[in-house]
Design a protein around this motif. Structure first.
Motif, short mmCIF file in Angstrom:
data_model
loop_
_atom_site.label_atom_id
_atom_site.label_comp_id
_atom_site.label_asym_id
_atom_site.label_seq_id
_atom_site.Cartn_x
_atom_site.Cartn_y
_atom_site.Cartn_z
N LYS A 45 0.82 -1.18 0.02
CA LYS A 45 -0.22 0.17 -0.02
C LYS A 45 0.88 1.19 0.18
N LYS A 46 1.89 1.20 0.72
CA LYS A 46 2.69 2.29 0.67
C LYS A 46 3.40 2.37 -0.49
N ARG A 47 3.69 1.37 -1.07
CA ARG A 47 4.36 1.65 -2.49
C ARG A 47 3.35 2.15 -3.56
N TYR A 48 2.02 1.74 -3.33
CA TYR A 48 1.04 2.15 -4.38
C TYR A 48 0.97 3.74 -4.29
N ASP A 49 1.21 4.23 -2.94
CA ASP A 49 1.00 5.61 -2.51
C ASP A 49 2.02 6.44 -3.22
N LEU A 50 3.14 5.85 -3.31
CA LEU A 50 4.36 6.56 -3.86
C LEU A 50 4.47 6.48 -5.62
N LYS A 71 1.09 2.61 -18.58
CA LYS A 71 1.26 1.14 -18.04
C LYS A 71 1.58 0.97 -16.77
N VAL A 72 2.32 1.90 -16.31
CA VAL A 72 2.59 1.77 -14.75
C VAL A 72 1.41 2.06 -13.75
N ILE A 73 0.61 3.17 -14.22
CA ILE A 73 -0.62 3.24 -13.27
C ILE A 73 -1.71 2.18 -13.56
N GLN A 74 -1.74 1.44 -14.88
CA GLN A 74 -2.64 0.28 -14.92
C GLN A 74 -2.25 -0.76 -14.06
N ARG A 76 -0.51 -0.94 -11.55
CA ARG A 76 -0.59 -0.42 -9.99
C ARG A 76 -1.84 -0.78 -9.68
N ASN A 77 -2.88 -0.13 -10.42
CA ASN A 77 -4.19 -0.32 -10.25
C ASN A 77 -4.65 -1.86 -10.09
N MET A 78 -3.89 -2.61 -11.14
CA MET A 78 -4.36 -4.14 -11.28
C MET A 78 -4.16 -4.83 -9.97
N ALA A 79 -2.79 -4.36 -9.50
CA ALA A 79 -2.26 -4.92 -8.42
C ALA A 79 -2.91 -4.69 -7.21
N MET A 80 -3.28 -3.48 -6.91
CA MET A 80 -4.18 -2.95 -5.96
C MET A 80 -5.53 -3.73 -6.00
N ASN A 81 -6.14 -3.86 -6.88
CA ASN A 81 -7.49 -4.43 -7.03
C ASN A 81 -7.57 -6.03 -6.92
N ALA A 82 -6.40 -6.51 -6.76
CA ALA A 82 -6.37 -8.26 -6.83
C ALA A 82 -7.32 -8.81 -5.96
N GLY A 83 -8.04 -9.82 -6.14
CA GLY A 83 -8.88 -10.44 -5.17
C GLY A 83 -8.16 -11.59 -4.52
N SER A 84 -7.24 -12.40 -5.25
CA SER A 84 -6.69 -13.38 -4.57
C SER A 84 -5.09 -13.42 -4.24
N VAL A 85 -4.49 -14.08 -3.93
CA VAL A 85 -3.08 -14.20 -3.78
C VAL A 85 -2.44 -14.31 -4.83
N ASP A 86 -3.07 -15.28 -5.83
CA ASP A 86 -2.54 -15.63 -7.21
C ASP A 86 -2.56 -14.21 -8.16
N GLU A 87 -3.57 -13.60 -8.26
CA GLU A 87 -3.76 -12.40 -8.67
C GLU A 87 -2.85 -11.28 -8.34
N ARG A 88 -2.78 -11.13 -7.12
CA ARG A 88 -1.59 -10.19 -6.43
C ARG A 88 -0.48 -10.50 -7.00
N VAL A 89 0.14 -11.80 -6.82
CA VAL A 89 1.35 -12.19 -7.39
C VAL A 89 1.63 -11.75 -8.85
N GLU A 90 0.67 -12.04 -9.73
CA GLU A 90 0.68 -11.55 -10.95
C GLU A 90 0.66 -10.23 -11.22
N GLY A 91 -0.12 -9.35 -10.47
CA GLY A 91 -0.19 -7.90 -10.58
C GLY A 91 1.11 -7.30 -10.00
N GLU A 92 1.80 -7.88 -9.11
CA GLU A 92 2.66 -7.32 -8.69
C GLU A 92 4.07 -7.61 -9.34
N ASN A 93 3.93 -8.71 -10.18
CA ASN A 93 5.25 -9.03 -11.14
C ASN A 93 4.97 -8.04 -12.19
#
Length: 185
Positions: A45-50, A71-74, A76-93
């Motif tokens: 969350k802190k990273r998303y805010d930066l 692309k950076v903003i998209q 960021r939004n994809m990672a922030m709105n991830a519903g599952s751990v797998d989606e979060r991993v993909e978004g973070e990558n």
């Protein structure tokens, strides 16, 4: 009371104690996983805010690089709105990849690299990345302990009985990120 009955009662008591102990250890590990994930979430969350501040700073210097910034903003939004751990991993990558391209972009703009706000944001983001890496390492260690306990005998019987299942690790999914980095001068 016969000796056989006493032996049976002792064995049953030991099995019940093992069942309770094993179940409680699953609950404790599961709670540690939740805590580790929540800690990682705070750093993310802190990273998303930066990121928006960083993008705005770059915008001022690299107006014709709008595609990279979007692309950076998209990501960021994809990672922030991830519903599952797998989606979060993909978004973070994906987000990590777009941030790399953003910092690579800064190499083309000497004024941007010299900008105090950009340097400060970049430093903050680097610190955040270190914290995220550390929290991912802790999360993966706890998940590994939990998964091992879930899969080995006889605790796997109790895991199945009470619905405990293997949890996903935070891993690099992009094979290119696993390759050695080539440094050329």
């Amino acid at each position: 009371m016969s000796t056989v009955l006493i032996i049976i009662l002792v064995v049953v008591a030991l099995l019940v104690i093992y069942l309770i102990t094993c179940y409680n250890s699953f609950v404790k590990l599961n709670n540690k996983i939740k805590e580790a994930y929540a800690t990682m979430d705070v750093y993310l969350k802190k990273r998303y805010d930066l990121i928006p501040n960083l993008v705005e700073t770059v915008k001022g210097y690299a107006k014709h690089e709008q595609g990279t910034l979007e692309k950076v903003i998209q990501a960021r939004n994809m990672a922030m709105n991830a519903g599952s751990v797998d989606e979060r991993v993909e978004g973070e990558n994906i987000l990590s990849g777009t941030l790399k391209s953003l910092f690579a972009l800064s190499e083309s703009y000497p004024d941007l690299k010299a900008n105090e706000n950009f340097v400060s944001l970049q430093s903050d983001l680097n610190r955040m990345e270190e914290e995220i890496a550390s929290s991912r390492k802790y999360y993966n260690a706890i998940v590994n302990t939990f998964n091992t306990k879930t899969e080995v005998f006889p605790s796997n019987l109790i895991a199945n009985m009470f619905g405990f299942s293997v949890k996903p690790l935070f891993e690099v999914e992009n094979e290119n990120e696993r390759q050695n980095v080539k440094v050329e001068f």
